[in-house]
Design a protein around this motif. Sequence first.
Motif, short mmCIF file in Angstrom:
data_model
loop_
_atom_site.label_atom_id
_atom_site.label_comp_id
_atom_site.label_asym_id
_atom_site.label_seq_id
_atom_site.Cartn_x
_atom_site.Cartn_y
_atom_site.Cartn_z
N ALA A 97 22.38 51.75 14.54
CA ALA A 97 22.77 50.36 14.77
C ALA A 97 24.08 50.28 15.55
O ALA A 97 24.22 49.47 16.48
CB ALA A 97 22.91 49.63 13.43
N ARG A 98 25.06 51.12 15.18
CA ARG A 98 26.34 51.11 15.91
C ARG A 98 26.13 51.58 17.35
O ARG A 98 26.68 51.01 18.29
CB ARG A 98 27.34 52.03 15.22
N GLU A 99 25.35 52.64 17.51
CA GLU A 99 25.10 53.18 18.84
C GLU A 99 24.34 52.16 19.70
O GLU A 99 24.63 51.98 20.89
CB GLU A 99 24.31 54.49 18.72
N ALA A 100 23.36 51.49 19.09
CA ALA A 100 22.57 50.49 19.81
C ALA A 100 23.43 49.34 20.29
O ALA A 100 23.29 48.86 21.42
CB ALA A 100 21.44 49.98 18.91
N GLY A 101 24.33 48.87 19.42
CA GLY A 101 25.22 47.79 19.82
C GLY A 101 26.08 48.17 21.00
O GLY A 101 26.28 47.37 21.94
N GLY A 102 26.58 49.42 21.00
CA GLY A 102 27.40 49.87 22.11
C GLY A 102 26.61 49.98 23.40
O GLY A 102 27.08 49.58 24.48
N VAL A 103 25.39 50.50 23.32
CA VAL A 103 24.56 50.65 24.51
C VAL A 103 24.17 49.30 25.10
O VAL A 103 24.32 49.06 26.31
CB VAL A 103 23.30 51.48 24.17
N VAL A 104 23.68 48.39 24.27
CA VAL A 104 23.20 47.11 24.77
C VAL A 104 24.36 46.26 25.30
O VAL A 104 24.26 45.63 26.36
CB VAL A 104 22.40 46.36 23.68
N SER A 105 25.47 46.23 24.59
CA SER A 105 26.62 45.47 25.09
C SER A 105 27.15 46.07 26.39
O SER A 105 27.63 45.34 27.26
CB SER A 105 27.73 45.43 24.03
N GLY A 106 27.03 47.40 26.53
CA GLY A 106 27.45 48.03 27.77
C GLY A 106 26.56 47.62 28.94
O GLY A 106 27.05 47.34 30.04
N VAL A 107 25.25 47.58 28.71
CA VAL A 107 24.31 47.17 29.76
C VAL A 107 24.57 45.72 30.16
O VAL A 107 24.54 45.36 31.35
CB VAL A 107 22.86 47.35 29.28
N LEU A 108 24.83 44.86 29.17
CA LEU A 108 25.01 43.44 29.43
C LEU A 108 26.42 43.07 29.87
O LEU A 108 26.65 41.96 30.35
CB LEU A 108 24.63 42.63 28.18
N GLY A 109 27.36 43.98 29.66
CA GLY A 109 28.75 43.67 30.00
C GLY A 109 29.38 42.67 29.06
O GLY A 109 30.22 41.87 29.46
N LYS A 122 17.98 46.76 28.99
CA LYS A 122 17.54 46.44 30.35
C LYS A 122 16.64 45.21 30.35
O LYS A 122 16.72 44.37 31.26
CB LYS A 122 16.82 47.64 30.94
N VAL A 123 15.79 45.09 29.33
CA VAL A 123 14.93 43.91 29.22
C VAL A 123 15.78 42.65 29.06
O VAL A 123 15.56 41.63 29.73
CB VAL A 123 13.96 44.06 28.02
N LEU A 124 16.76 42.70 28.18
CA LEU A 124 17.63 41.54 27.98
C LEU A 124 18.41 41.20 29.24
O LEU A 124 18.61 40.03 29.57
CB LEU A 124 18.59 41.81 26.82
N GLN A 125 18.85 42.21 29.96
CA GLN A 125 19.56 41.98 31.21
C GLN A 125 18.67 41.21 32.19
O GLN A 125 19.10 40.25 32.84
CB GLN A 125 19.99 43.32 31.81
N GLU A 126 17.41 41.61 32.28
CA GLU A 126 16.47 40.95 33.18
C GLU A 126 16.18 39.52 32.74
O GLU A 126 16.15 38.59 33.54
CB GLU A 126 15.18 41.77 33.25
#
Length: 448
Positions: A330-342, A426-430
Motif C-alpha cells: 500500500a505504501r509503495e503503491a501510493g508512492g508509485v501512483v502519486s509519482g506518475v500523477l505528479g 498510467k490508467v489514471l493519468q490517461e
Amino acid sequence: MARPTQASTIECGRDAAKHFSFASGYCNLNHGSFGSYPLAVRDVLRHYQDEAEAKPDTFIRYDYPKLLDKSREALANYLNAPLSSIVLLSNATTGINTVLRSLVYKPNEVIIYFATIYGACEKTVEYITETTPASSHKISYTYPIPDDDLLSRFEHAISTIQSNGQTPKLAIFDTIVSLPGVRMPFARLTQLCKRHNILSCIDGAHGIGQIPLDLTALDPDFFVSNCHKWLHVPRGCAGFYVPERNQHLIRSTLPTSHGFIPVPRDGAVINNPLPPGSGKSAFVTNFEFVGTLDNSPYLCIPAALRWRSRLCWQGKQGEEAITAYTQHLAREAGGVVSGVLGTEVMENAEGTLGECNFSNVRLPISFVAHASSDPNQAVKIGHWIAKVLTEEYNTFIAIIFYAEAWWVRLSSQVYLTIADFEWGGKVLQEVCQRVRKGEWQGRESSKL
C-alpha cells in the motif's frame, strides 16, 4: 494450528493471485469495497450450500447451529475475545444499526460521531434522532490531521455537550475510515470513552483481516467488522462483539426474530418453531437464526483462516506475512501512483493515517478549472471516472471528492503486486487527461 509444510505455502503476489477467480484481464484494485475470497474457500462455501439443498431441514435446524459455533470459536480466537461475546451477522452496517436501534434513549442524551463516518451509519443516526429523544453531535475536521488533533476535538465535543446540560451517551468511530481510506486512533478513542463514561461503538468494517486486533485488550463496548472485506470470507459475513456486561442492552436482532425475549406478560406465549436451545446465552441464541438466509458464508471463517495460514512473504508466515506484505505494498503503491500523477499521498505528520492497506492519492484535476468550483459537477466527474474505469479499462478504483479535490483510494491485497499499481497509475493519468479535455461532459468521445 500446525505450521503448513513448505510445499503448501503460497507466496504473496503472483502466486497468491492464482488462487482467485477474477476474470481474465480484470485488475481488482478495489478490494476494500466488497472483498474477494480464494478458490479453496469458494469450494467450502458451495459444499455448505449443497448440504443445505440436500437435506434442508436437517442442515438448517440441526447441523447449521453446530457449524456456526465452530465459526464463532475460530473468529473469537482470532480476535482474542471470549466466545460468549462473538456472534455473526451479514455486514457491519447491520451491526451499527443493531446497536443504535437497541439502545433506549432519554431526553438530552447525545450520540457523538465523526465527520468521516460511513454514510449509511450517519443516516441511521439521523433516523434515531428523528424517532427517539436522542440528539447527535458531529465532530468536524478535514484530513490529513494529526491523531492528537482528532482526540482533542473529541474531548472538546464532550465538554461542549456537557456544558449544554446534555449527556454524551454513545460515540461511534472507525478503525479505518472507508473514504478516504485512513486509519483512526480507535484504541485511544476507546480509552477516552471509558474515561468519560461514554459507550464506545467501533465501526470496524475494514478492521478484521487488515490490521491486528485484540478485543480483550481494546475492550470496546460494541465492535462490528466485516469478514468478507479483508479476511477472505464470502459475502456477506461480519463479526459482532458485545461483552457480557453490555449484552442486556442488545435485546433484538434486525429483524427481530425467534430469539427475542419479550417482557413477561400474563398469559402471553409466542411460539418458536426452532429446536430448543442447548445452554447458550440469550444473546448468542438471539443471533443464531435471524430469518431464512443463505448463511453459508458464516461457516467459511475456519476455511479462510486455514488458507491465510499458508501465505508467506520474506520469511514471514500467515497473518504476519499478510499484514507485512499488504501494508508495504500500500505504501509503495501510493508512492508509485502519486509519482506518475505528479500529486501526493494523503498522510499526516506522524504517518499514522496510512498504517493500513489503503493509500489515498490526489488526482491532477482542478476544482476551479475543470468543475467550475461546482460540487455537483465535481461529483459527476467522479462518477464518470468510475464508470470509465470499469467499462473501458477493466478495473475499478474507489474515488471520492474530498476537500475540493478528487482522491483515489488504492487497496493493496495479497494477490496484487507493484506492477498492478504502475499500470493503474498510467490508467489514471490517461483518464484525468480525458477529464481535463472535457470528455466527461460529452465534448470528446475518442479515447486518447
